[in-house]
Design a protein around this motif. Sequence first.
Motif, PDB file in Angstrom:
ATOM      1  N   ALA A  67      -4.286   9.175   8.158  1.00 28.07           N
ATOM      2  CA  ALA A  67      -3.226   9.514   7.208  1.00 28.07           C
ATOM      3  C   ALA A  67      -3.725  10.622   6.290  1.00 28.07           C
ATOM      4  N   LYS A  68      -2.809  11.193   5.537  1.00 25.98           N
ATOM      5  CA  LYS A  68      -3.173  12.214   4.552  1.00 25.98           C
ATOM      6  C   LYS A  68      -3.160  11.661   3.134  1.00 25.98           C
ATOM      7  N   THR A  69      -2.561  10.480   2.944  1.00 24.87           N
ATOM      8  CA  THR A  69      -2.535   9.806   1.641  1.00 24.87           C
ATOM      9  C   THR A  69      -2.713   8.305   1.872  1.00 24.87           C
ATOM     10  N   PHE A  70      -2.978   7.575   0.793  1.00 24.19           N
ATOM     11  CA  PHE A  70      -3.042   6.109   0.890  1.00 24.19           C
ATOM     12  C   PHE A  70      -1.703   5.555   1.353  1.00 24.19           C
ATOM     13  N   GLU A  71      -0.609   6.186   0.920  1.00 23.20           N
ATOM     14  CA  GLU A  71       0.741   5.750   1.301  1.00 23.20           C
ATOM     15  C   GLU A  71       0.897   5.650   2.813  1.00 23.20           C
ATOM     16  N   GLY A  72       0.280   6.565   3.529  1.00 22.37           N
ATOM     17  CA  GLY A  72       0.396   6.596   4.978  1.00 22.37           C
ATOM     18  C   GLY A  72      -0.268   5.421   5.678  1.00 22.37           C
ATOM     19  N   LEU A  73      -1.015   4.622   4.945  1.00 19.54           N
ATOM     20  CA  LEU A  73      -1.716   3.472   5.523  1.00 19.54           C
ATOM     21  C   LEU A  73      -1.041   2.142   5.179  1.00 19.54           C
ATOM     22  N   LYS A  74       0.044   2.180   4.411  1.00 21.34           N
ATOM     23  CA  LYS A  74       0.651   0.947   3.899  1.00 21.34           C
ATOM     24  C   LYS A  74       1.073  -0.045   4.964  1.00 21.34           C
ATOM     25  N   SER A  96       1.452  13.892  -4.458  1.00 19.78           N
ATOM     26  CA  SER A  96       1.244  13.155  -3.209  1.00 19.78           C
ATOM     27  C   SER A  96       0.475  11.867  -3.430  1.00 19.78           C
ATOM     28  N   ASN A  97      -0.373  11.840  -4.424  1.00 20.83           N
ATOM     29  CA  ASN A  97      -1.254  10.692  -4.677  1.00 20.83           C
ATOM     30  C   ASN A  97      -1.008  10.165  -6.088  1.00 20.83           C
ATOM     31  N   THR A 116      -7.478  -3.390  -2.874  1.00 19.61           N
ATOM     32  CA  THR A 116      -6.036  -3.428  -3.075  1.00 19.61           C
ATOM     33  C   THR A 116      -5.694  -2.269  -3.994  1.00 19.61           C
ATOM     34  N   MET A 117      -4.851  -1.376  -3.499  1.00 18.63           N
ATOM     35  CA  MET A 117      -4.475  -0.212  -4.278  1.00 18.63           C
ATOM     36  C   MET A 117      -2.973  -0.145  -4.441  1.00 18.63           C
ATOM     37  N   ARG A 118      -2.568   0.249  -5.609  1.00 17.72           N
ATOM     38  CA  ARG A 118      -1.152   0.389  -5.895  1.00 17.72           C
ATOM     39  C   ARG A 118      -0.610   1.582  -5.127  1.00 17.72           C
ATOM     40  N   SER A 119       0.558   1.415  -4.557  1.00 16.91           N
ATOM     41  CA  SER A 119       1.251   2.527  -3.913  1.00 16.91           C
ATOM     42  C   SER A 119       2.748   2.322  -4.113  1.00 16.91           C
ATOM     43  N   SER A 122       4.967  -1.018  -2.676  1.00 18.45           N
ATOM     44  CA  SER A 122       4.128  -2.162  -2.311  1.00 18.45           C
ATOM     45  C   SER A 122       2.668  -1.748  -2.389  1.00 18.45           C
ATOM     46  N   ASP A 123       1.789  -2.720  -2.454  1.00 16.27           N
ATOM     47  CA  ASP A 123       0.359  -2.436  -2.519  1.00 16.27           C
ATOM     48  C   ASP A 123      -0.209  -2.189  -1.130  1.00 16.27           C
ATOM     49  N   LEU A 124      -1.279  -1.432  -1.085  1.00 15.88           N
ATOM     50  CA  LEU A 124      -2.036  -1.198   0.139  1.00 15.88           C
ATOM     51  C   LEU A 124      -3.259  -2.090   0.075  1.00 15.88           C
TER      52      LEU A 124
END
Length: 167
Positions: A67-74, A96-97, A116-119, A122-124
């Motif tokens: 992925a290019k961001t944490f969001e892409g891994l959710k 983006s982040n 656990t990271m906020r995104s 929902s959290d990642l």
Amino acid sequence: YVKETLMDLIMNTDNIMFKHGVYILGGSEETTGFGKSSFARALASNLAQCIAEGNNLPKDNARVSEAKTFEGLKNVEFQTGDVIVLDELKPTDKESNVYMTETSLKSFNDVSGTSTMRSRNSDLVITAGIPWITTGNASNRQEFFGDVDSQPLQRKSITFLITKRLV
């Protein structure tokens, strides 16, 4: 700073990739096309296969999530054998982040623990033991991390500055 080479990373018997986040950086103009992304994918693929084999798991358990961001891994349900590649990550890009902070990066760099990271929405959650490799365009850590590059973050990560072609 501890000096490491890419060969140290690949051949290391202390399993540093299971203890620290790995960053492969190169200045945007000079190192475009040097193979940072290709190298990260190949390294991740081989590492995932070694993890699966070392845990007597089927070869299908060797997965690389990119992925290019944490969001892409959710939406990824992480399991033993997974390796993450964050390609062309830009921690300083706050659009983006949105939720990337020093605390989230320190957590993400602690491969031995669950992160656990906020995104958005929902959290990642990344389970313990999932190694990862990040590539980025920057000529040094300060340029890459910006204001969030603290001493604790530096101790939890290994950064390689690429000046020669990798592939």
